[in-house]
Design an enzyme around this catalytic site. Structure first.
Site, PDB file in Angstrom:
ATOM      1  N   CYS A 169       1.023  -6.275 -12.157  1.00 32.71           N
ATOM      2  CA  CYS A 169       2.239  -5.485 -11.951  1.00 32.71           C
ATOM      3  C   CYS A 169       3.488  -6.355 -12.116  1.00 32.71           C
ATOM      4  O   CYS A 169       3.606  -7.399 -11.472  1.00 32.71           O
ATOM      5  CB  CYS A 169       2.232  -4.866 -10.553  1.00 32.71           C
ATOM      6  SG  CYS A 169       3.741  -3.965 -10.154  1.00 32.71           S
ATOM      7  N   CYS A 202       8.158  -6.004  -4.849  1.00 35.72           N
ATOM      8  CA  CYS A 202       7.786  -4.761  -4.168  1.00 35.72           C
ATOM      9  C   CYS A 202       6.859  -5.043  -2.990  1.00 35.72           C
ATOM     10  O   CYS A 202       6.054  -5.964  -3.031  1.00 35.72           O
ATOM     11  CB  CYS A 202       7.113  -3.840  -5.180  1.00 35.72           C
ATOM     12  SG  CYS A 202       6.293  -2.423  -4.458  1.00 35.72           S
ATOM     13  N   CYS A 242       1.944  -3.642  -2.642  1.00 36.47           N
ATOM     14  CA  CYS A 242       0.679  -4.384  -2.692  1.00 36.47           C
ATOM     15  C   CYS A 242       0.875  -5.758  -2.055  1.00 36.47           C
ATOM     16  O   CYS A 242       1.972  -6.307  -2.085  1.00 36.47           O
ATOM     17  CB  CYS A 242       0.206  -4.559  -4.139  1.00 36.47           C
ATOM     18  SG  CYS A 242      -0.224  -3.027  -4.974  1.00 36.47           S
ATOM     19  N   CYS A 274       3.744   2.062 -11.605  1.00 32.19           N
ATOM     20  CA  CYS A 274       2.986   1.507 -10.476  1.00 32.19           C
ATOM     21  C   CYS A 274       1.508   1.569 -10.823  1.00 32.19           C
ATOM     22  O   CYS A 274       0.980   2.652 -11.115  1.00 32.19           O
ATOM     23  CB  CYS A 274       3.272   2.289  -9.198  1.00 32.19           C
ATOM     24  SG  CYS A 274       2.302   1.738  -7.780  1.00 32.19           S
ATOM     25  N   TYR A 326     -10.942  14.115  15.273  1.00 31.64           N
ATOM     26  CA  TYR A 326      -9.758  13.845  14.443  1.00 31.64           C
ATOM     27  C   TYR A 326     -10.032  14.345  13.020  1.00 31.64           C
ATOM     28  O   TYR A 326      -9.851  13.629  12.042  1.00 31.64           O
ATOM     29  CB  TYR A 326      -9.415  12.352  14.423  1.00 31.64           C
ATOM     30  CG  TYR A 326      -9.369  11.694  15.779  1.00 31.64           C
ATOM     31  CD1 TYR A 326      -8.194  11.698  16.543  1.00 31.64           C
ATOM     32  CD2 TYR A 326     -10.495  11.065  16.308  1.00 31.64           C
ATOM     33  CE1 TYR A 326      -8.156  11.084  17.786  1.00 31.64           C
ATOM     34  CE2 TYR A 326     -10.460  10.460  17.550  1.00 31.64           C
ATOM     35  CZ  TYR A 326      -9.294  10.468  18.291  1.00 31.64           C
ATOM     36  OH  TYR A 326      -9.251   9.868  19.535  1.00 31.64           O
ATOM     37  N   ASP A 386      -9.087  18.687  16.132  1.00 32.50           N
ATOM     38  CA  ASP A 386      -7.867  17.976  15.762  1.00 32.50           C
ATOM     39  C   ASP A 386      -6.712  18.657  16.493  1.00 32.50           C
ATOM     40  O   ASP A 386      -6.726  19.870  16.707  1.00 32.50           O
ATOM     41  CB  ASP A 386      -7.641  18.030  14.251  1.00 32.50           C
ATOM     42  CG  ASP A 386      -6.678  16.953  13.768  1.00 32.50           C
ATOM     43  OD1 ASP A 386      -7.129  16.012  13.100  1.00 32.50           O
ATOM     44  OD2 ASP A 386      -5.468  17.044  14.070  1.00 32.50           O
ATOM     45  N   ASP A 416     -12.542   9.553  13.217  1.00 29.29           N
ATOM     46  CA  ASP A 416     -11.683   8.870  12.244  1.00 29.29           C
ATOM     47  C   ASP A 416     -10.249   8.966  12.769  1.00 29.29           C
ATOM     48  O   ASP A 416      -9.427   9.726  12.252  1.00 29.29           O
ATOM     49  CB  ASP A 416     -11.818   9.538  10.870  1.00 29.29           C
ATOM     50  CG  ASP A 416     -11.074   8.780   9.777  1.00 29.29           C
ATOM     51  OD1 ASP A 416     -10.470   7.734  10.080  1.00 29.29           O
ATOM     52  OD2 ASP A 416     -11.079   9.244   8.619  1.00 29.29           O
ATOM     53  N   CYS A 456      -9.120   2.631   9.931  1.00 29.28           N
ATOM     54  CA  CYS A 456      -8.292   1.899   8.964  1.00 29.28           C
ATOM     55  C   CYS A 456      -7.566   0.738   9.642  1.00 29.28           C
ATOM     56  O   CYS A 456      -6.704   0.102   9.022  1.00 29.28           O
ATOM     57  CB  CYS A 456      -7.277   2.845   8.307  1.00 29.28           C
ATOM     58  SG  CYS A 456      -6.138   3.632   9.474  1.00 29.28           S
TER      59      CYS A 456
END
Length: 456
Positions: free
Chosen positions: A77, A83, A86, A166, A318, A339, A387, A414
């Site tokens: 990139c 930026c 990433c 991108c 969730y 949820d 999750d 995550c």
């Protein structure tokens, strides 16, 4: 406490020892940790100090002295060093996957009391082509003196870097955003200026469907401006755009781009996407994984690790728009999803109907409330799949699980730190059978992880 060993703008030579959770290189100067974006382990780096805190410092990479890491590659990139989208594009892809496994291991070393067998940590599930995967974008808009442009914020700043390509976004999204900006520029739609608080248009949000090639667009406005709204109606004529929404968000401190008022301006209410054999109708603010290829792998892995026999009751915690629960429905007796987002639950139940899934139903409200209620009614999940958001599971829910007979938990996360903390909280009653990282966001430092916990 180490302090006063460095000053701002000082140049030092640093040996990079390891990588941090955001992909930066970490070296030590008189025992003070120094974080250096762009530096890799085993490199001798000349760095310039940019910030000094009592327990760490930050620096920018000036040059590599001697040999560069064998894992270093030239980023594809052209905006990479400016930026903040990433973090680790300068690292070859196999090394990225190894790094992400290490990040998960380090989180458990730090937050999980007790030694875990190394064999529990599996190799990261990689992506075949780690580019052009992102199916949704949320882009701030500015006026560059001639036209409306979009971009991403530089790392740890509110400085916008204008971007016209991108390599992690789906290519059809980039073309659509360019066409949207050209149309809005033609009719002199005014971009919002956060400093002067002038203007109207704050963000462009677009989601693309691989199944149908449909694109759903939302313009986020600082205020309700009828002229801009009228101009936005014409966006439906751009190739592949099938629905245009308007969202009004006047809260400058809001983390989310969508405001309290979001409405369909023209076109279809939803777009359709497919995971495995199941189709999903998506509203613009519905949570849906951003990487379709890796999501299919993720859900296949959840099903495999659950070791379902067909007689089980499963709760999808969730659950969002019901993707995991609907995916698992063909393997189990019954699925119930929970949820606290009412709109997502409406979407989830309509998705179950769309796929003719009759053994799954989704409920709006608190997980703890429903699990307690169902237990009293005799419904106890054999498998609880969760999750949660990055903040992890709520303390009251963790305490409930310590005292109630859920046999198996499949925890999708995550955030390795909150994942390890939550698993540590549960370890008196649950032991870990496996920890599986999966690369949902190649070229970034983010990592998805599945942990299988079984009741002792």
């Amino acid at each position: 406490m180490v302090t006063n060993v460095l000053v701002k703008n000082q140049e030092i030579l640093l040996t990079i020892k390891r990588m941090g959770i955001n992909g930066e290189g970490i070296g030590y100067y008189r025992r003070l940790a120094v974080f250096v974006p762009g530096a890799l382990p085993k490199e001798e780096a000349v760095v310039r100090i940019t910030d000094v805190q009592p327990q760490f410092a930050r620096a920018e990479l000036v040059r590599i002295k001697g040999e560069k890491s064998s894992d270093r590659v030239i980023p594809k990139c052209p905006y990479y060093e400016k930026c903040g989208g990433c973090h680790i594009q300068h690292l070859n892809y196999q090394a990225q996957c190894d790094f992400k496994k290490d990040i998960v291991k380090e989180a458990f070393d730090k937050y999980y009391n007790g030694k875990l067998n190394e064999k529990l940590f599996k190799s990261t599930i990689s992506q075949e082509i780690p580019y052009y995967y992102r199916n949704k974008v949320k882009l701030p808009v500015r006026y560059d003196g001639e036209k409306l442009v979009t971009g991403l914020y530089a790392q740890d700043t509110n400085k916008l870097v204008y971007i016209d390509e991108c390599i992690v976004e789906k290519e059809d999204l980039r073309k659509a955003v360019d066409d949207i900006c050209a149309h809005l520029t033609k009719y002199q739609v005014i971009a919002f200026n956060p400093k002067s608080k002038d203007g109207v248009l704050r963000h462009i949000i677009a989601r693309s469907s691989k199944l149908t090639n449909e694109i759903q667009v939302t313009l986020v406005l600082y205020k309700r401006d009828q002229r801009t709204i009228n101009i936005a109606k014409e966006l439906i004529n751009i190739e592949n755009i099938v629905s245009v929404y308007i969202s009004i968000n006047s809260d400058l401190d809001a983390i989310e781009n969508f405001g309290e008022e979001t409405f369909l301006l023209v076109g279809k209410e939803t777009i359709t996407e497919q995971l495995g054999e199941f189709k999903f109708e998506l509203l613009p603010n519905a949570f849906f994984q951003l990487n379709l290829e890796q999501t299919n792998k993720l859900y296949s892995e959840v099903a495999r690790l659950s070791k379902l026999k067909g007689y089980e009751n499963v709760v999808d915690g969730y659950c969002g728009v019901g993707t995991i629960g609907i995916w698992l429905s063909k393997y189990v007796k019954e699925v119930r999803g929970i949820d606290n987002n009412k709109e997502a639950i409406l979407n989830a139940n309509s998705n179950a109907l769309l796929n003719n899934v009759k053994n799954a139903k989704f409920y709006s409200g608190s997980m703890l409330t429903y699990l307690s209620k169902w237990e009293k009614e005799g419904f106890i999940p054999d498998v609880l799949v969760v999750d949660p958001p990055r903040t992890g599971m709520e303390l009251k829910l963790l305490n409930y699980l310590q005292t109630n007979p859920v046999k198996k938990i499949i925890y999708v996360s995550c955030n390795p730190s909150t994942l390890a903390k939550n698993c540590n909280h549960l370890q008196k009653k649950y032991h870990i059978l496996g920890i599986q990282p999966l690369d949902m966001f190649p070229n970034t430092a983010n990592i998805e992880t599945i942990v299988v916990l079984e009741r002792r």
